[in-house]
Structures are given as C-alpha cells and as structure tokens.
Motif scaffolding. Structure first.
Motif, mmCIF file in Angstrom:
data_model
loop_
_atom_site.group_PDB
_atom_site.id
_atom_site.type_symbol
_atom_site.label_atom_id
_atom_site.label_comp_id
_atom_site.label_asym_id
_atom_site.label_seq_id
_atom_site.Cartn_x
_atom_site.Cartn_y
_atom_site.Cartn_z
ATOM 1 N N ILE A 25 0.857 -1.182 0.000
ATOM 2 C CA ILE A 25 0.000 0.000 0.000
ATOM 3 C C ILE A 25 0.892 1.231 0.000
ATOM 4 C CG2 ILE A 25 -1.780 1.301 1.221
ATOM 5 C CD1 ILE A 25 -2.724 -1.321 2.449
ATOM 6 N N ILE A 26 0.729 2.068 -1.002
ATOM 7 C CA ILE A 26 1.548 3.269 -1.142
ATOM 8 C C ILE A 26 0.683 4.482 -0.830
ATOM 9 C CG2 ILE A 26 2.967 4.638 -2.700
ATOM 10 C CD1 ILE A 26 3.372 2.025 -4.319
ATOM 11 N N GLY A 27 1.043 5.199 0.219
ATOM 12 C CA GLY A 27 0.227 6.311 0.669
ATOM 13 C C GLY A 27 0.484 7.611 -0.061
ATOM 14 N N GLU A 28 1.517 7.698 -0.822
ATOM 15 C CA GLU A 28 1.796 8.904 -1.610
ATOM 16 C C GLU A 28 2.315 8.456 -2.967
ATOM 17 O OE1 GLU A 28 1.927 11.770 -3.496
ATOM 18 O OE2 GLU A 28 1.343 12.393 -1.490
ATOM 19 N N THR A 29 1.453 8.517 -3.971
ATOM 20 C CA THR A 29 1.754 7.912 -5.263
ATOM 21 C C THR A 29 3.075 8.391 -5.845
ATOM 22 O OG1 THR A 29 -0.597 7.753 -5.724
ATOM 23 C CG2 THR A 29 0.890 7.523 -7.588
ATOM 24 N N GLN A 30 3.279 9.689 -5.892
ATOM 25 C CA GLN A 30 4.476 10.201 -6.553
ATOM 26 C C GLN A 30 5.741 9.848 -5.783
ATOM 27 O OE1 GLN A 30 7.122 12.502 -6.573
ATOM 28 N NE2 GLN A 30 7.418 11.895 -8.687
ATOM 29 N N ALA A 31 5.745 10.151 -4.502
ATOM 30 C CA ALA A 31 6.974 10.013 -3.728
ATOM 31 C C ALA A 31 7.386 8.564 -3.527
ATOM 32 C CB ALA A 31 6.816 10.698 -2.370
ATOM 33 N N ARG A 32 6.420 7.686 -3.273
ATOM 34 C CA ARG A 32 6.757 6.300 -2.958
ATOM 35 C C ARG A 32 6.467 5.332 -4.100
ATOM 36 N NH1 ARG A 32 9.216 8.603 0.235
ATOM 37 N NH2 ARG A 32 8.976 8.641 2.496
ATOM 38 N N GLY A 33 5.577 5.721 -4.987
ATOM 39 C CA GLY A 33 5.144 4.769 -5.996
ATOM 40 C C GLY A 33 5.908 4.770 -7.299
ATOM 41 N N ARG A 34 6.588 5.851 -7.592
ATOM 42 C CA ARG A 34 7.201 5.966 -8.912
ATOM 43 C C ARG A 34 8.162 4.820 -9.243
ATOM 44 N NH1 ARG A 34 9.579 11.450 -11.819
ATOM 45 N NH2 ARG A 34 9.836 10.487 -13.873
ATOM 46 N N PRO A 35 9.077 4.420 -8.349
ATOM 47 C CA PRO A 35 9.982 3.323 -8.708
ATOM 48 C C PRO A 35 9.245 2.024 -9.025
ATOM 49 C CG PRO A 35 10.814 4.507 -6.798
ATOM 50 C CD PRO A 35 9.421 5.004 -7.033
ATOM 51 N N LEU A 36 8.189 1.713 -8.272
ATOM 52 C CA LEU A 36 7.463 0.465 -8.491
ATOM 53 C C LEU A 36 6.645 0.505 -9.776
ATOM 54 C CD1 LEU A 36 6.208 -0.334 -4.871
ATOM 55 C CD2 LEU A 36 8.326 -1.032 -5.995
ATOM 56 N N LEU A 37 6.109 1.676 -10.104
ATOM 57 C CA LEU A 37 5.311 1.792 -11.322
ATOM 58 C C LEU A 37 6.196 1.781 -12.561
ATOM 59 C CD1 LEU A 37 2.632 4.478 -10.341
ATOM 60 C CD2 LEU A 37 2.629 2.007 -9.951
ATOM 61 N N GLU A 38 7.220 2.611 -12.554
ATOM 62 C CA GLU A 38 8.090 2.684 -13.727
ATOM 63 C C GLU A 38 8.996 1.465 -13.842
ATOM 64 O OE1 GLU A 38 8.303 7.498 -14.331
ATOM 65 O OE2 GLU A 38 10.014 6.508 -13.394
ATOM 66 N N GLY A 39 9.223 0.777 -12.723
ATOM 67 C CA GLY A 39 10.002 -0.456 -12.770
ATOM 68 C C GLY A 39 9.175 -1.662 -13.165
ATOM 69 N N ARG A 40 7.855 -1.454 -13.319
ATOM 70 C CA ARG A 40 6.938 -2.511 -13.751
ATOM 71 C C ARG A 40 6.886 -3.655 -12.745
ATOM 72 N NH1 ARG A 40 3.629 -0.581 -16.979
ATOM 73 N NH2 ARG A 40 3.198 -2.620 -17.910
ATOM 74 N N CYS A 41 6.686 -3.326 -11.480
ATOM 75 C CA CYS A 41 6.551 -4.345 -10.436
ATOM 76 C C CYS A 41 5.191 -5.016 -10.586
ATOM 77 C CB CYS A 41 6.675 -3.692 -9.060
ATOM 78 S SG CYS A 41 6.463 -4.835 -7.683
ATOM 79 N N GLN A 42 5.165 -6.238 -11.112
ATOM 80 C CA GLN A 42 3.910 -6.916 -11.410
ATOM 81 C C GLN A 42 3.715 -8.211 -10.631
ATOM 82 O OE1 GLN A 42 2.534 -6.586 -15.608
ATOM 83 N NE2 GLN A 42 4.646 -5.995 -16.055
#
Length: 225
Positions: A25-42
């Motif tokens: 669960i990522i509480g702040e999309t930009q600050a915490r989520g960017r590596p997982l999204l752009e890294g394609r964590c699936q």
C-alpha cells in the motif's frame, strides 16, 4: 523524485517489494510509488492511496513541465497495462485534480471515513463567503480550480454524495444560530455511526476483492510446480 532517482530506488526495492510481499500500500503515489510503477513491479498487488495530489513533489517555483508530462505518461501507462495496480482516492477532489492533469481516476473507490458530526455552510453560502473574502482558510486546496468546474461541490468532502446526510448544513449566520440552539446532535451522531459502519463494510468488501486476486495468483503459481 526524479526519473534518475526512481531508477536507482527501483534497483534497491525490486527484490524486497516485488519479491517478499503479497501486496504493498503506497500512501503517496508520486513520492513512494514511482519506482514500483516505472520499474513494472507486477509480482505483487499494489494499492495506490492517492491522498495529497499525485504530482505534489513537482510543485516548485520553477516547474519542470517535461518531468510532469513524463510522470503523467507513466501513471497512464500503469493504469492501462498493470492490472495488479489498484487506485483508491482519499478524497473526491483527487479525481478532479487528476482529470485536469490528464489522468482518469474516475473509477477509483473513495475511502474517506467521516464519522464526526460537523456543522458546515452549504455550497451556496460557502461560495458566497469566499467571493466576499470572508474566508482566510481553505480546507480544499486549489479553489480557483474547483469553482470553475460545473457542480464543483461534488468534489468536496462536505458535499459529496457518498457522505450525504453526515454533515449539518447552514445557509446563513442566522441559520447557524438556529442550528446551534435546536438541532438534535445526538440523533445525528447515531446516524453517522450507523452510516459509517455500512461504509466500512464497503471498504472491506473492496479489500477482499484485492485479496481474492492475491489468493488466485498464489494458486496459479502453485500449479506451475
């Protein structure tokens, strides 16, 4: 978080967040989520709890518009191609803000418990007070954006349909005095508690849906061995 830092963090995080956890669960999309999204964590279920504008760290005196466009593109690509990513919003304003920036959060569930009995101006009176310069605080962020949108009150906690009946409204200062003198706050408190218990059940139902996908993925993995 820059694109370069995102790539660096992905190398540090991918073995942890995409290998050890069933969901994140990522509480702040930009600050915490960017590596997982752009890294394609699936390999894990990811819940993005958007609660403070998804691009907040791009706010600066000199905005890097190219970086903002890059990030918006990454979020849109994620929503289209990563079914393991589930977006929820903490307040209705997030959907409006995202849409202006080119991102569609319209289907995202709204998770925002509101249990306290609050007395607030109705939309018409609030707008009147703002236009008259009578308000020196703004609980909803960028009003210059909101007030130019049709049915702007639908994007505010106080007036959103999910929370209808949870607030006590007044349409003038005289009406506020009448509310203070005669309103049955105990009955309203009981009503709010009952409504929020039902609301909590809806939230748990959505989380069970996400958890169900985790179970299904585990079963699929077990059949491979």
């Amino acid at each position: 978080m820059t694109a370069e830092l995102s790539k660096h963090m992905w190398q540090q995080w991918k073995e942890i967040y995409c290998g050890l956890f069933d969901f994140v669960i990522i509480g702040e999309t930009q600050a915490r989520g960017r590596p997982l999204l752009e890294g394609r964590c699936q390999s894990t279920q990811i819940i993005l709890l958007v609660q403070n504008r998804f691009d907040i760290l791009f706010w600066a005196q000199e905005i890097d518009h190219a970086a903002v466009a890059e990030w918006v593109g990454a979020v849109n690509m994620t929503l289209k191609t990563m079914p393991n990513v589930h977006v929820v919003v903490n307040n209705p304003y997030e959907k409006l803000y995202a849409s202006v920036k080119g991102i569609d959060f319209s289907e995202a569930p709204l998770i925002r418990p509101v249990g306290v009995v609050s007395v607030v101006p109705n939309p018409t009176f609030y707008k009147q007070l703002w236009d008259e310069g009578a308000l020196d605080i703004n609980p909803f962020g960028q009003l210059h954006l909101t007030f130019h949108v049709k049915d702007w009150w639908k994007y505010w906690d106080w007036y959103h349909e999910d929370f209808a009946g949870l607030f006590v409204y007044f349409d003038s200062w005289q009406h506020l005095k009448e509310v203070q003198d005669s309103f049955d706050f105990e009955a309203q408190r009981s009503h709010n508690l009952e409504k929020m218990l039902c609301y909590s059940e809806d939230i748990l139902g959505w989380l069970q849906y996400v958890y169900g996908e985790i179970v299904a993925n585990r079963m699929a993995q077990s059949y491979k061995y």
